[in-house]
Design a protein around this motif. Sequence first.
Motif, short mmCIF file in Angstrom:
data_model
loop_
_atom_site.label_atom_id
_atom_site.label_comp_id
_atom_site.label_asym_id
_atom_site.label_seq_id
_atom_site.Cartn_x
_atom_site.Cartn_y
_atom_site.Cartn_z
N THR A 17 0.96 -1.29 -0.12
CA THR A 17 -0.23 -0.41 0.15
C THR A 17 0.54 1.50 0.26
OG1 THR A 17 -1.33 -1.36 0.97
CG2 THR A 17 -1.27 1.25 1.41
N ALA A 20 -1.91 4.74 2.99
CA ALA A 20 -3.10 4.28 4.15
C ALA A 20 -3.90 5.13 4.44
CB ALA A 20 -3.38 2.64 4.27
N THR A 22 -6.98 5.67 8.59
CA THR A 22 -7.82 4.48 8.64
C THR A 22 -8.52 5.18 9.78
OG1 THR A 22 -6.48 2.37 8.71
CG2 THR A 22 -7.68 2.84 10.05
N ASP A 46 -11.75 6.26 6.12
CA ASP A 46 -10.75 5.33 5.81
C ASP A 46 -10.17 5.07 3.69
OD1 ASP A 46 -10.89 3.83 7.81
OD2 ASP A 46 -12.59 2.61 7.30
N ASP A 48 -7.23 4.57 1.13
CA ASP A 48 -5.83 3.62 0.79
C ASP A 48 -5.09 3.60 -0.77
OD1 ASP A 48 -6.63 0.97 -1.27
OD2 ASP A 48 -8.30 1.09 1.08
N ARG A 85 2.67 5.91 5.50
CA ARG A 85 2.62 6.11 3.76
C ARG A 85 4.07 5.41 3.56
NH1 ARG A 85 3.32 10.64 7.18
NH2 ARG A 85 1.33 12.04 7.10
#
Length: 225
Positions: A17, A20, A22, A46, A48, A85
């Motif tokens: 990823t 992301a 969250t 959220d 991503d 990141r």
Amino acid sequence: MTEPASRPAEAPRTHRTALAATGIEKAYRRGPWPARRTVAVLRGVDLDLAPGEVVGLVGENGSGKSTLMKILVGALAADAGTVTRAGRLGYCPQEPVVYERLTCDEHFELFGRAYAMTSEAERRSRRRIYTDLGFERYAGTRADQLSGGTLAKLNLGLALLADPEVLLLDEPYAGFDFDTYLRFWDLVGERRRTGRSVLIISHFVSDRERFDRIVELRDGRAVPR
């Protein structure tokens, strides 16, 4: 120069990823005391971003798009939630952050040092950005003498300078003429093909087929669109 307005070929996917977020929450206190009230802007977002993915982020004015972007780049602290990141970020804010008395060349030199780039790498990247966005003739022009469109090119160019793995753009093509708009999408397509990710904020999304997906901020949450 410009590819047909069709969905680009898929870039190789991995399980990594690129970015992301969250459970991102953010609220502001508004109004004079004692009638001041707390207004929740983000209520558990959220989001991503996969390597090689181009994502559009839309929403009404005041929906929290720019607030979320600032949290993603670390310019603003969230009240709750986490951001992870992978790799270097490039950030193009909605309002250019420039020094009025510095020329375009001087801006690139300054940002190159901030990115810890070698002088050779910075000059090479700068030359390509001038060519790709078509404003080399303004290299020696001070920022306070640039037109709005050229200032927008400089703003985007500074975000591109270090060839970041993740590029976060807040209304990047406001003020662009149509030719520059097409040049912009050439750059986005190239980044996608090389596995770099791009998140683009806009009040509205045209050329929807250029995006892998669109996410809307609605009632403080991110929902697919």
